[in-house]
Motif scaffolding. Structure first.
Motif, PDB file in Angstrom:
ATOM      1  N   ASP A 106       0.819  -1.100  -0.054  1.00 29.43           N
ATOM      2  CA  ASP A 106      -0.093   0.148  -0.028  1.00 29.43           C
ATOM      3  C   ASP A 106       0.847   1.277  -0.138  1.00 29.43           C
ATOM      4  OD1 ASP A 106      -1.967   1.988  -0.038  1.00 29.43           O
ATOM      5  OD2 ASP A 106      -2.721   1.353   2.194  1.00 29.43           O
ATOM      6  N   THR A 146      -5.557  -4.863   6.226  1.00 29.42           N
ATOM      7  CA  THR A 146      -6.471  -4.920   7.468  1.00 29.42           C
ATOM      8  C   THR A 146      -7.657  -5.747   7.314  1.00 29.42           C
ATOM      9  OG1 THR A 146      -5.586  -2.668   7.900  1.00 29.42           O
ATOM     10  CG2 THR A 146      -6.948  -3.533   9.655  1.00 29.42           C
ATOM     11  N   LYS A 179      -3.970  -9.182   8.579  1.00 32.88           N
ATOM     12  CA  LYS A 179      -3.411  -8.671   9.614  1.00 32.88           C
ATOM     13  C   LYS A 179      -4.514  -7.840  10.740  1.00 32.88           C
ATOM     14  CE  LYS A 179      -2.449  -4.146   7.942  1.00 32.88           C
ATOM     15  NZ  LYS A 179      -2.673  -2.994   8.180  1.00 32.88           N
TER      16      LYS A 179
HETATM   17  O1  LIG Z   1      -4.422  -1.655   1.191  1.00 33.37           O
HETATM   18  C1  LIG Z   1      -3.396  -2.239   1.509  1.00 33.37           C
HETATM   19  O2  LIG Z   1      -2.753  -3.053   0.821  1.00 33.37           O
HETATM   20  C2  LIG Z   1      -3.093  -2.400   3.121  1.00 33.37           C
HETATM   21  C3  LIG Z   1      -3.630  -1.126   3.911  1.00 33.37           C
HETATM   22  O3  LIG Z   1      -2.685  -0.319   4.049  1.00 33.37           O
HETATM   23  C4  LIG Z   1      -3.945  -1.669   5.407  1.00 33.37           C
HETATM   24  O4  LIG Z   1      -3.207  -1.351   6.261  1.00 33.37           O
HETATM   25  O5  LIG Z   1      -4.816  -2.298   5.650  1.00 33.37           O
END
Ligand SMILES: O=C(O)C[C@H](O)C(=O)O
Ligand code: SF4
Length: 518
Positions: free
Chosen positions: A66, A403, A426
């Motif tokens: 990200d 997330t 996560k």
């Molecule tokens: O969109 C993502 O790949 C991760 C996002 O930054 C997140 O922490 O959920």
């Protein structure tokens, strides 16, 4: 058409910011590693993070998949043409996206369609400011969506969960900021950094909070009471026991910076911007006439090795850490009910075979549609990868977890409907998913957030893709993996490490109820 020097300098700034974590951030992460026992979940995650930082630098690929909302702050000499600069920054963003240094991150909020080049209404964010100097100063922060979702704004006076009344004074501010760290848990990829804005209105309060993230980690606040507050927050946050990725541990926060602005008589906002460990910010000072890079604003990452500690560890210490590591269970996908019912919180699972990515758009879709493939025994990976296509097909340029809690309304139903056995993500999930894991026989595996290069290396092949119309991050990628490691944090016996850490840290938070700054 030839590329201007300004555009080239902007491209270099974007690539450096996305791929090479600066030295001050690296030092803070290394200090966290020193403070954690290597064989614990937090210690193991920190060594994955350290490895990932070095991989991103040497692969010149995104530290985290990200790559966030590109936010530029530009200082220009009087008379500089900001219209041209804006256009060239956008060109540089589009090029960095095309080359896999940034993920396609600009999504139409009404239609859900991804613009594919990171450009669109409101993206990127560019703030211009004039100054009476000859040089151009450009700073960039790439702050991801997961930690952005953990930003929080308090309107004082208010009642703060676990801490009681927060009044319109320094002690009330103290309570809000401590709570901001608590509420993030591991979902913003702790250990994190926070920028705090006191005052302003709802918009400028958050802006002030984000400006604090441009300060270096070791910067000391010139206002003595704010310097004291910063120190206090750092110290007490690290007594909350949330730890890396919310796994529990000694280090939860790596930096706290507080700024203050005037406010309206009726308003008193405390705004907190939470930044994950993947704290990507850099800046360049450009020659005012040639636009060549004269210097970098923040010390570059290459001067701080992240694996030195590993190399320096004595054979004895390394052997002791190895011996106390949690046991690893190797599983071949698809998984059986028996495979997953045998797993318990704390186990490390090594997965081989095919897994499928799925995040927000896919979960919503699957609620009332069929899946394009048989998902029985399948494993869903909450992941929006960075992908590049060439003549040979698709390549994974970064693929860490996203997330998971966003899928809480759907996950349990989808697991049961399609016979999924495991979910990887996560930050953990809530009671509805936990109940479904128990009832249906499933497991939640927590991967290390932000470790995009580390996981990309486990992906040996892209077997296919569905729903490209959702855009690259939201599509369903079928990925062949080998040695994909994740920790069981929610099992089929009703245990959730996330619920436990939340409860413990809330109890610890309450210890800081009594006034401190009076
Ligand atoms: O969109 C993502 O790949 C991760 C996002 O930054 C997140 O922490 O959920
Ligand atoms: S996945 Fe984690 S490290 Fe990456 S942007 Fe989101 S919060 Fe930050």
């Amino acid at each position: 058409m030839s590329i201007s020097i300004f555009e080239q300098s902007m491209y270099q700034l974007i690539v450096e910011t996305s791929t090479n974590l600066p030295a001050d951030v690296r030092r803070a992460i290394s200090a966290a590693r020193e403070a954690e026992d290597r064989a614990t979940r937090a210690g193991l995650s920190l060594s994955t993070i350290a490895q990932n930082i070095e991989m991103a630098e040497s692969n010149v690929s995104p530290i985290c998949q990200d790559t966030g909302m590109p936010t530029f702050v530009v200082h220009t000499p009087i008379g500089a043409n900001q219209i041209v600069m804006k256009r060239e920054i956008k060109n540089a963003i589009a090029r960095a996206t095309k080359e896999g240094k940034l993920r396609t991150n600009s999504v139409d909020s009404l239609t859900g369609s991804n613009t594919g080049d990171n450009l669109g209404p409101g993206t990127p964010v560019i703030h211009f400011e004039q100054w009476e100097r000859d040089e151009v100063d450009v700073r960039l922060i790439l702050k991801g969506g997961g930690c952005e979702n953990k930003n929080i704004q308090y309107s004082l006076p208010c009642e703060v969960e676990g801490l009681g009344k927060a009044g319109r004074d320094l002690d009330g501010i103290r309570k809000c900021v401590l709570h901001a760290v608590y509420q993030a848990q591991g979902q913003g990829c702790s250990a994190g950094f926070i920028g705090v804005g006191i005052g302003g209105d709802r918009t400028t309060g958050y802006e002030l909070a984000k400006q604090q993230l441009f300060r270096t980690v070791d910067d000391v606040n010139p206002i003595p009471e704010l310097a004291r507050l910063e120190e206090y927050i750092l110290d007490k946050s690290n007594q909350l026991g949330i730890g890396t990725m919310g796994f529990g541990g000694n280090v939860t926060l790596l930096g706290c910076k507080v700024g203050v602005n005037n406010r309206l008589p009726a308003s008193f906002f405390v705004s907190v911007a939470y930044n994950c460990w993947a704290y990507r910010r850099q800046g360049v000072l450009l020659d005012g006439s040639t636009h060549e890079i004269k210097s970098w604003i923040y010390e570059g990452g290459s001067s701080v090795s992240m694996t030195e500690q590993d190399n320096a560890a004595t054979d004895e210490a390394a052997a002791a850490a190895e011996a106390s590591k949690p046991k690893e269970i190797v599983l071949q996908m698809p998984l059986s009910e028996e495979d997953v019912r045998g797993l318990k919180v704390g186990d490390v699972v090594i997965l081989n075979g095919e897994m499928h990515t799925g995040r927000d758009a896919l979960h919503k879709y699957l609620m009332d549609h069929d899946a394009p493939i048989d998902l029985n025994g399948g494993v869903i990976y909450h992941c929006g990868p960075v992908m590049l296509k060439d003549d040979e097909g698709w390549h994974v340029k970064g693929a860490g977890p996203t997330t998971s809690i966003r899928e809480e309304p759907y996950q349990g139903d989808i697991m049961k409907k399609f016979g999924l056995r495991a979910v990887i993500g996560k930050g953990g999930m809530g009671p509805k998913t936990l109940a479904a894991l128990q009832e249906h026989g499933g497991v939640y595996l927590n991967a290390v957030g932000g470790a995009a290069q580390y996981y990309a290396e486990c992906i040996k092949q892209v077997n296919g893709v569905d729903f490209m119309e959702f855009g690259i991050p939201e599509a369903m990628w079928h990925l062949q993996v080998e040695g994909f490691a994740a920790i069981v944090t929610m099992d089929s016996n009703g245990n959730s490490l996330h619920a436990d850490v939340d409860k413990d840290s809330k109890a610890k938070l309450s210890q800081f109820k009594d006034p401190v700054f009076v």
